[in-house]
Every structure is written in C-alpha cells, then in structure tokens.
Design an enzyme around this catalytic site. Structure first.
Site, PDB file in Angstrom:
ATOM      1  N   HIS A 305       0.852  -1.184   0.000  1.00 22.59           N
ATOM      2  CA  HIS A 305       0.000   0.000   0.000  1.00 22.59           C
ATOM      3  C   HIS A 305       0.889   1.235   0.000  1.00 22.59           C
ATOM      4  CE1 HIS A 305      -3.030   2.942   1.374  1.00 22.59           C
ATOM      5  NE2 HIS A 305      -3.924   2.089   0.904  1.00 22.59           N
ATOM      6  N   ASP A 362      -7.877  -4.062  -0.546  1.00 17.30           N
ATOM      7  CA  ASP A 362      -8.417  -4.206  -1.899  1.00 17.30           C
ATOM      8  C   ASP A 362      -8.353  -5.658  -2.374  1.00 17.30           C
ATOM      9  OD1 ASP A 362      -8.894  -1.362  -2.386  1.00 17.30           O
ATOM     10  OD2 ASP A 362      -6.729  -1.177  -2.345  1.00 17.30           O
TER      11      ASP A 362
END
Length: 427
Positions: A305, A362
């Site tokens: 991330h 995600d």
C-alpha cells in the site's frame, strides 16, 4: 519555548514555526514563506504537505495504524456498525443507544430519491459505467434539494449530509438495476442501512428478498473499512471543491469523479482481474516469479500500500470475512481458490515478508464483492457509497474551520518566457 525551523534563502534567514498535533509528525508552518522570501515550495502530489488540520482520521503507515476519532479501525469493523461509525465520523463521539437509534431513523427517512430522477437514469445508455451514472445523479441532487444547499447554515449542511449518506445506497443500487434491465426497488426502511442496500440491489418485485446475515455483516464491514482515509485524493478533491463555496452535492460528485481513477478507487477491481489472469492455483508460482523479476512489468495487485509500509490494518478484518463469506455462500470459482492460495504463499514467502508486500484491503474486498454477486464495474461505486460519510465529515469540518480559504496551489513554471504575438500571415 516553541520550536522553530530555520530556512536560509538568498542570505536571508527565515524562522518557521513548528506545529504539533495530538499525534503524528510535527509540521513546519510555511504560510508566510512567499511573503518573506518570494519563494514557493515544490511538492508534487503534496506528499510532504499538510493541506489542513483535521480531527477525524489518523494514519501511521509505518506502524499500520488507522484511527477514526481515536478508535482503531479493527475494533470498529469487528464490533460496530456502519451507522455507528457514520455518527462517529460526523459528530466526533460514539453515540449512545438513543442517539444511534435517532440517527438511524433520520437516515432512513431520507433514503428515497426524487421520483423524477428515475427519468434521469433512463437518459443514460444501458451499458453506462455505474460511476458515470453516480457522478451525474449526485451532481444533479442540487437541482432537486434546494433547501439544503446554503453552506452558511449549519442546519442545512447537516440535512445535506444526512441526505447524501441516506441516498447513496439508493443511487448505487439503481445504477446496478439499470445496467441489468431490472426494475428499480424502493427502499425498505424496516431493514438496516446495509440490508436495505442489498435488497435494492439484488431483490426483485416478484418475490420477497431475505437478507443473508453473513453477507450483510460482510458488506457492513466493507463500508466501515472504506468510510474515511484521511486526506487521500478524493477527499482532498472534495475539500478543494468545497473551498470555493460549491454546494455539498457538487463537492461529493467531484469526489466520486476523482475516486473513479484506477489509481485510487479501482484497486480492488485490478486485484480481481489479476486473480482471473492467474486463473488456476498451479500457475501461482509462475506469477510470483514474474513479480520478483525486475525486468517483468507484471505486478501483483492488492499487495502492499502507498501509505501502509506495514500490514494494512483493514486487511486483518477482511481476511477473516473472506473465509466467512465463501463458506456461507459455497461459491465455486477458481478465482477464489487462487486468492486463498496466493495469500498463503505470499504471507510465507521471504521476498514478500522482506518487502512488506502484505495483502491489502483491496485484495480481500474484491474477492468478497465478487462472491456476493457484484460485477467489477460496481466495485468503485460501492467504494463511493462507503466513502461518502468520510467526504461529508471532512467537508463539514472544512466549512466550519475559521482558517479555511479557497484552495490555490502554486506551480513551478517551465514554459516560454514572454514573447510578442506574430500575425498568422507572417508565421
């Protein structure tokens, strides 16, 4: 004595105050830098610049920390509800039982859309992307709700906030229904916020819809985990639009437009597409080898991330939820087998551990949404639905800030210097 930072420019020393928040890095106050030196700072992407002060969300990417009004995201996702988190983000404190009931009741009374908006939907092509519809419909709300567009009136601001939070599930569900050719379903206020959305999305008028509690809880967690994420691109867009005095519906429509970008809201769709590209479990080692190869452009989507340099704190809850949903629904799809196997391999592979390439929110949310039955085109629309409460909370905070002023970033100009116009016949 307060700390100062000294900057020397052209032989002139400038003292800049150092400001401390309640937690997190201190910031150097450069608001008077141009007036004192005639110089701007250069920070593409504003990655080293605090654009505002905020009391809503705190992130420590190195430690994998995400707090909403001080509460860890893991605790909220595990024990709270999306309505409770929405109240927290808007009001600063967790509600009492009476306050939560009152808030939920208020939201439920704003779930319906103006009937003329159904005609608005039918102006889109049948294959229109749900985000295109979301941008248009949310922006159009200001044409229907004139009594909540005066941003100087705190009561109107709150009514607009409630309307946006309440109507976004209806707007998203109608976008889905329009793409499938099925009739729109009116909200059922006897259901929860999330249960109502599932019914409007997957129910049909011909038969009653029974909300699956496991799916409802999973969707509620997804909404909580996406509710706010500090000053990300779409939130900054909402604040920038709001700084001009634009009405709240226009500001949220601007946030939706920014979220539509694949680098922001499309990450879970990209992760699912990657799983489909891998196809079967036996091909995972091949793709892991490609991910490690610096000369191969392939990247494992849904791992690592930009902000979290450690484990994404939202992913821990999603990891558990994936197994709950897949077990409950009993869906059989090689994509889900690939996801579970890839997760296990990546978490035990020294390369991924060393690089801290852990599965992020995600990676898991895409698998869950697909298992529930959402097409990938709806993923970003669901993100927008959940993030609306964060956008609204940030917008309200900005409007109430006495130091708020219209956003006006500067630039490093690299174009031609002044030159004289030459008539077209002489060029």
């Amino acid at each position: 004595m307060s700390e100062t930072a000294k900057l020397s420019v052209g032989g002139k020393d400038v003292d800049c105050a150092v400001i401390s928040g309640t937690v997190g890095p201190d910031v150097i106050d450069i608001r008077k830098l141009y007036a004192q030196t005639g110089k701007f700072t250069y920070d593409p992407g504003f990655t080293s610049t605090a654009s505002c002060d905020s009391a809503i969300t705190y992130i420590d990417g190195d430690e994998g920390v995400l707090l909403h009004r001080g509460y860890p995201i893991g605790q909220l996702a595990e024990d709270s509800s999306f309505m409770e988190v929405s109240y927290l983000l808007l009001n600063g404190e967790l509600p009492s039982k009476e306050e939560l009931d009152g808030f939920s009741h208020t939201i439920s009374r704003h779930t319906m859309l103006h009937e003329q908006l159904a005609t608005f939907y039918r102006g889109f092509r049948r294959d229109a992307h749900p985000m295109a519809i979301m941008c248009g419909v949310v922006g159009a709300l200001s044409a229907f709700y004139h009594d909540s567009t005066d941003i100087t009136d705190p009561r109107q601001r709150m009514i607009a906030s409630h309307r946006l939070i309440a109507k976004m599930p209806t707007i998203a569900a109608m976008a889905y229904k329009y793409s499938t050719g099925q009739p729109f379903l009116y909200p059922d206020n006897s259901l929860s916020y999330t249960g109502n959305f599932l019914r409007m999305t997957f129910g049909v008028p011909a038969e009653p819809y029974v909300v699956n509690p496991i799916v409802e809880k999973a969707m509620d967690r997804i909404f909580i985990l996406h509710a706010d994420h500090e000053q990300n691109a779409s939130t900054s867009t909402v604040r920038l639009a709001g700084s001009s005095g634009a009405n709240p519906f226009a500001c949220i429509a601007a946030g939706i437009a920014c979220l539509w970008g694949p680098a922001h809201g499309g990450a879970n769709e990209a992760a699912l597409n990657m799983l489909r590209e891998i196809g079967t479990v036996d091909r995972i080692p091949e793709f892991i080898a490609r991910a490690k190869d610096k000369n191969d452009p392939f990247r494992l989507m849904g791992f690592g991330h930009r902000v979290y340099k450690n484990y994404d704190p939202r992913a821990t809850v999603m990891q558990q939820t994936v197994h709950e949903v897949l077990g409950e629904l009993g869906v059989t799809d090689p994509v889900f087998d690939v996801a579970i196997a890839l997760e296990e391999m990546a978490l035990s592979d020294p390369y991924f551990i060393e690089k801290k390439l852990f599965p992020n929110v995600d990676f898991y949310s895409g698998v869950i949404l697909s298992a529930i039955g959402f097409p990938t085109t709806m993923f970003t629309a669901l993100f927008a639905l959940a993030r609306t409460v964060g956008w609204v909370a940030q917008w309200n905070e900005m409007i109430a800030d006495p130091e708020q002023k219209i956003g006006r970033p500067r630039q490093l100009y690299t174009g031609p210097t002044q030159r004289d116009y030459v008539p077209v016949g002489e060029r």
